[in-house]
Design a protein around this motif. Structure first.
Motif, PDB file in Angstrom:
ATOM      1  N   THR A 248      -8.716  -6.539  14.065  1.00  0.00           N
ATOM      2  CA  THR A 248      -8.813  -7.776  14.841  1.00  0.00           C
ATOM      3  C   THR A 248      -7.463  -8.391  15.176  1.00  0.00           C
ATOM      4  O   THR A 248      -7.410  -9.379  15.904  1.00  0.00           O
ATOM      5  CB  THR A 248      -9.648  -8.836  14.114  1.00  0.00           C
ATOM      6  OG1 THR A 248      -8.943  -9.193  12.928  1.00  0.00           O
ATOM      7  CG2 THR A 248     -11.014  -8.309  13.743  1.00  0.00           C
TER       8      THR A 248
ATOM      9  N   ASN B 125     -13.375  -6.150   6.876  1.00  0.00           N
ATOM     10  CA  ASN B 125     -13.448  -7.574   7.201  1.00  0.00           C
ATOM     11  C   ASN B 125     -12.045  -8.171   7.232  1.00  0.00           C
ATOM     12  O   ASN B 125     -11.261  -7.974   6.309  1.00  0.00           O
ATOM     13  CB  ASN B 125     -14.296  -8.292   6.154  1.00  0.00           C
ATOM     14  CG  ASN B 125     -14.597  -9.718   6.558  1.00  0.00           C
ATOM     15  OD1 ASN B 125     -13.687 -10.540   6.657  1.00  0.00           O
ATOM     16  ND2 ASN B 125     -15.840 -10.014   6.806  1.00  0.00           N
ATOM     17  N   PRO B 126     -11.732  -8.908   8.314  1.00  0.00           N
ATOM     18  CA  PRO B 126     -10.362  -9.387   8.469  1.00  0.00           C
ATOM     19  C   PRO B 126      -9.994 -10.624   7.636  1.00  0.00           C
ATOM     20  O   PRO B 126      -8.823 -11.009   7.636  1.00  0.00           O
ATOM     21  CB  PRO B 126     -10.273  -9.701   9.960  1.00  0.00           C
ATOM     22  CG  PRO B 126     -11.670  -9.963  10.373  1.00  0.00           C
ATOM     23  CD  PRO B 126     -12.550  -9.145   9.502  1.00  0.00           C
ATOM     24  N   SER B 127     -10.949 -11.250   6.931  1.00  0.00           N
ATOM     25  CA  SER B 127     -10.591 -12.437   6.150  1.00  0.00           C
ATOM     26  C   SER B 127      -9.574 -12.084   5.076  1.00  0.00           C
ATOM     27  O   SER B 127      -9.622 -11.012   4.482  1.00  0.00           O
ATOM     28  CB  SER B 127     -11.832 -13.008   5.467  1.00  0.00           C
ATOM     29  OG  SER B 127     -12.781 -13.358   6.411  1.00  0.00           O
TER      30      SER B 127
ATOM     31  N   ASP C 122      -8.248 -16.418  -0.145  1.00  0.00           N
ATOM     32  CA  ASP C 122      -9.388 -16.732  -1.006  1.00  0.00           C
ATOM     33  C   ASP C 122     -10.715 -16.232  -0.432  1.00  0.00           C
ATOM     34  O   ASP C 122     -11.647 -15.948  -1.159  1.00  0.00           O
ATOM     35  CB  ASP C 122      -9.489 -18.252  -1.216  1.00  0.00           C
ATOM     36  CG  ASP C 122      -8.250 -18.782  -1.896  1.00  0.00           C
ATOM     37  OD1 ASP C 122      -7.568 -17.973  -2.556  1.00  0.00           O
ATOM     38  OD2 ASP C 122      -7.962 -19.981  -1.753  1.00  0.00           O
ATOM     39  N   ASP C 123     -10.793 -16.160   0.921  1.00  0.00           N
ATOM     40  CA  ASP C 123     -12.050 -15.759   1.546  1.00  0.00           C
ATOM     41  C   ASP C 123     -12.170 -14.249   1.701  1.00  0.00           C
ATOM     42  O   ASP C 123     -13.128 -13.763   2.287  1.00  0.00           O
ATOM     43  CB  ASP C 123     -12.170 -16.361   2.961  1.00  0.00           C
ATOM     44  CG  ASP C 123     -11.907 -17.841   2.963  1.00  0.00           C
ATOM     45  OD1 ASP C 123     -12.267 -18.481   1.967  1.00  0.00           O
ATOM     46  OD2 ASP C 123     -11.337 -18.348   3.947  1.00  0.00           O
TER      47      ASP C 123
ATOM     48  N   ARG D 152     -12.796 -10.455   1.957  1.00  0.00           N
ATOM     49  CA  ARG D 152     -13.951  -9.633   1.650  1.00  0.00           C
ATOM     50  C   ARG D 152     -13.615  -8.173   1.963  1.00  0.00           C
ATOM     51  O   ARG D 152     -12.605  -7.886   2.586  1.00  0.00           O
ATOM     52  CB  ARG D 152     -15.155 -10.091   2.492  1.00  0.00           C
ATOM     53  CG  ARG D 152     -15.651 -11.452   2.051  1.00  0.00           C
ATOM     54  CD  ARG D 152     -16.989 -11.766   2.676  1.00  0.00           C
ATOM     55  NE  ARG D 152     -16.839 -12.168   4.062  1.00  0.00           N
ATOM     56  CZ  ARG D 152     -17.873 -12.304   4.890  1.00  0.00           C
ATOM     57  NH1 ARG D 152     -19.083 -12.036   4.479  1.00  0.00           N
ATOM     58  NH2 ARG D 152     -17.695 -12.685   6.126  1.00  0.00           N
TER      59      ARG D 152
END
Lengths: 425, 299
Positions: B157, B129-131, B134-135, B137
């Motif tokens: 991404t 996941n590219p987040s 704080d976000d 994952r």
């Protein structure tokens, strides 16, 4: 050495035989030559959830209305219909069409029409009174060279923004009504960002990004020029399109970084959890929110900014394949699909609205009542992402360009790809 | 005469089904695909098709999307082969020393190979996941928990073609390194102990022992590994499809592009992509097959 070789060869040969016989078996299993001419094979990609429930509703109406015929379910699950379309293409190419199959009304049906795989059903429209029951603008959208090739079962609206009022409050924004224009929307997102919402817009890969682009184009160009983009009457290379795409770029820059890695239900959860303020998605979200037990007060919705006077539609419809099995039964199925009872049985379960304008609103949940009112009063324009305005091939090219744009953010490249994709193939 | 049939007759009889099946289902269909690639069958319309020569190929090589997919494939193949060989060799070296619990480690390293690529692709899709921040994952979250925030990255991404395709190669490396380890380990075990002893008696250092005595013995295995990995990478489809979805320009390789093209009923173009892919694989595999056949003949 030679002994080794022949052994290997023998084993390979046996494996080959097995593989061949396995293929043979699975081939007959699916469609099955309808020995009795009473079987009506209905091909869909509605295999579970609300869609399956809707289909079951249609089937029970069919059982009472068409007692002479027997419903045979031929649903293919998975991939939002992409698996099913592949299976259908094979069956049609092999000259073994089902009695009737599901297809998005509009351009996506165009391929089947050009291939000579579906029959004109205009006569049935007159016979069943559908030409009066459906809004004229929908019939105009369905008509190709004076003929109609399918009966729509339902209608969804694509140009809807779903918003979280609690998040909007952080920037003192009015949650009850949509920003007046795309520019006002961008200004609101700036305010949200200033108020600490890192990614005001939640979106996801592929068609979700395409839908965002479509609502911006629709708002900036207006309904007539927008519809013209996909049928060659509006110049896709025009300066007004460039300007709209620049705004789309701005809006996409307000969205979540992981958009290429998630699907639309994840994006919706970002809104529900308060990480994002908005998501652009079709009104199947309403059914999803009901299923997830999200209370009405936790979210709000309005037409995408600047598109309040239009209803961007997509519709599932059923066809009469050329040389299909049991055509009389298929016609009875189409009659049920177009009838008031059939549309009610289907749409109350699937969460869409009936294509007929004479449906009784009180039979439906809150969101759908509002959508039904708009369906009658607003200008109807087709959705490209969902096959009403664009063919499968065009969407493949556009989706590829969207993925490229999402990382490079180069408007000129995107517009070039759109110009190439919009050309009728 | 009768005697000669007796010698080659049974062999030919056993071979016959294979020859027929392979002849039809492999070579016959290759020929059919090649023939389709030379026509203008760009839709499912029941109209007669015409032969257009190599027009489809010319168009393909003039198309940004196809060239992009070829470049992606090249980068993916290099990243995948190098990564797998390095990890496979390191693990084989470690286990070759005879660590306690070798069987357990061997199984642990081999197990990922048992997972289907479509299943591991789904899970790796979540992990990659590219987040960030704080976000974060998936793996990025792990990095941030371990205070290794500088390692967080957008995976496939964002960034260059190399970082994109290396991220895609990562799960494949994870899956296949154990297999390469097993190959190398078998190679090490196949080297007669006398060779090592002789080298040690002659006073070779450990490094020299590996560099001049053991590694040269492994080169046929390394070559096989290279060919196996190479053709796997060229045909890779399910992993990419599961991680990024069908229509992702950044990670599209010819096999995925071919699938997309077939979905829009453009048979001629899909066939042309298939033939190009076959040619690329052939360039890799045919010299290898020729080489092995020649070696077997020498033996």
């Amino acid at each position: 050495m030679r002994g080794g070789w022949s052994k290997t060869v023998a084993v390979l040969g046996a494996a080959g035989l097995l593989a061949v016989s396995a293929c043979g078996n699975s081939d007959d299993g699916g469609s099955g030559d309808a020995s009795a001419s009473k079987d009506v094979t209905v091909f869909t990609w509605w295999a579970d959830g609300g869609e399956k429930a809707g289909l079951d509703g249609l089937v029970s109406t069919f059982a009472t209305e068409c007692k002479d015929f027997k419903f045979v379910n031929s649903a293919v699950a998975g991939g939002a219909g992409s698996n099913a379309k592949q299976v259908l293409a094979n069956d049609l190419a092999a000259g073994k069409p089902p009695s009737t199959f599901q297809a998005h009304a509009g351009a996506e049906l165009g391929d089947y029409i050009k291939n000579g795989q579906v029959d004109d059903v205009s006569d049935l429209y007159k016979e069943f009174g559908l030409d009066k029951a459906f809004p004229q603008s929908l019939i105009d959208n369905l008509t190709v060279d004076g003929k109609i090739y399918s009966v729509p079962a339902n209608v969804h609206r694509a140009n809807v923004v779903w918003a979280n009022p609690t998040v909007l409050k952080k920037a003192n924004l009015d949650a009850t009504k949509a920003p007046a224009s795309v520019d006002a929307w961008i200004a609101d997102m700036d305010k949200l960002k200033a108020a600490g919402v890192k990614a005001p817009l939640a979106t996801s890969k592929g068609f979700a990004e395409e839908m965002v682009m479509e609502v911006v184009l629709l708002a900036e160009l207006g309904p007539d020029k927008f519809t013209g983009l996909w049928n060659g009457q509006t110049d896709m290379a025009g300066a007004d399109v460039t300007a709209a795409l620049e705004k789309f770029k701005k809006i996409l820059s307000f969205s979540n970084a992981d958009r290429e890695a998630i699907d639309w239900p994840d994006a919706l959860q970002y809104v529900n959890k308060g990480q994002a303020a908005y998501t652009v998605m079709g009104d199947w979200v309403a059914a999803q929110q009901l299923a997830d037990k999200v209370p009405d007060s936790a979210y709000t919705y309005w037409p995408a900014p600047g598109t309040g006077e239009t209803f961007q539609y997509l519709a599932d419809s059923f066809t009469l394949p050329t040389n299909g099995q049991t055509p009389e039964g298929a016609k009875c199925w189409l009659k049920v699909v177009g009838s008031a009872e059939g549309q009610k049985a289907f749409n109350t379960k699937k969460g869409s609205i009936p294509a007929r304008s004479d449906a009784v609103a009180t039979d439906y949940p809150k969101y759908q009542q509002a959508a039904m009112a708009d369906w009658k009063s607003k200008k109807i324009v087709p959705s490209c992402a969902h096959g009403a305005a664009c063919t499968l091939g065009q969407n493949d090219s556009i989706l590829s360009a969207m993925g490229q744009f999402s990382s490079g953010m180069d408007v000129a490249t995107l517009q070039k790809a759109l110009v190439a994709a919009a050309k009728p193939n | 005469m009768h005697g000669r049939i007796r010698t080659w007759g049974p062999g030919a009889l056993v071979l016959l089904p294979t020859v027929l099946l392979l002849g039809y289902f492999v070579y016959g269909l290759i020929a059919w695909t090649f023939n389709t690639s030379l026509t203008d069958k760009h839709n499912a319309r029941p109209v007669p098709t015409n032969h257009v020569g190599f027009e489809n190929y010319v168009n393909l090589f003039g198309e940004e999307r196809f060239l992009n997919s070829l470049k992606n494939l090249g980068v993916l193949t290099v990243a995948f082969i190098v990564g797998t060989l390095i990890f496979g060799l390191i693990w084989a070296l470690l286990l070759e020393k005879g660590v306690p619990g070798e069987g357990i480690f061997r199984s642990v390293f081999l197990f990922p190979m048992a997972v289907s690529m479509i299943a591991s692709g789904v899970v790796w899709g979540w992990l990659l996941n590219p987040s960030q921040g704080d976000d974060a994952r998936g793996l990025n979250r792990l990095f941030s928990i371990l205070h290794l925030n500088f390692l967080e990255n957008p995976w496939w991404t964002g960034g260059s073609r190399w970082t994109t395709m290396a991220s895609i190669a990562l799960p494949a490396v994870w899956q296949l390194s154990g297999y390469i380890m097993a190959l190398f380990l078998a190679g090490f075990r196949g080297i007669p102990p006398e060779l090592r002893e002789a080298a040690r008696v002659d006073g070779a250092s450990e490094f020299k022992l590996y560099r001049y005595v053991l590694f040269p013995q492994l080169s046929p295995i390394a070559l096989s590994a290279l060919i196996i990995l190479g053709h796997m990478s060229l045909k890779l489809f399910d992993l990419i499809y599961a991680i990024t979805g069908p229509n992702q320009f950044r990670t599209e390789v010819p096999s995925v592009y071919m699938w997309n093209t077939l979905l829009r009923s453009d048979m001629a173009k899909a066939a042309a992509i298939a033939i190009v892919l076959l040619a690329v694989v052939a360039v890799l595999v045919i010299p290898y097959v020729a080489y092995t056949v020649r070696q077997e003949n020498e033996e």
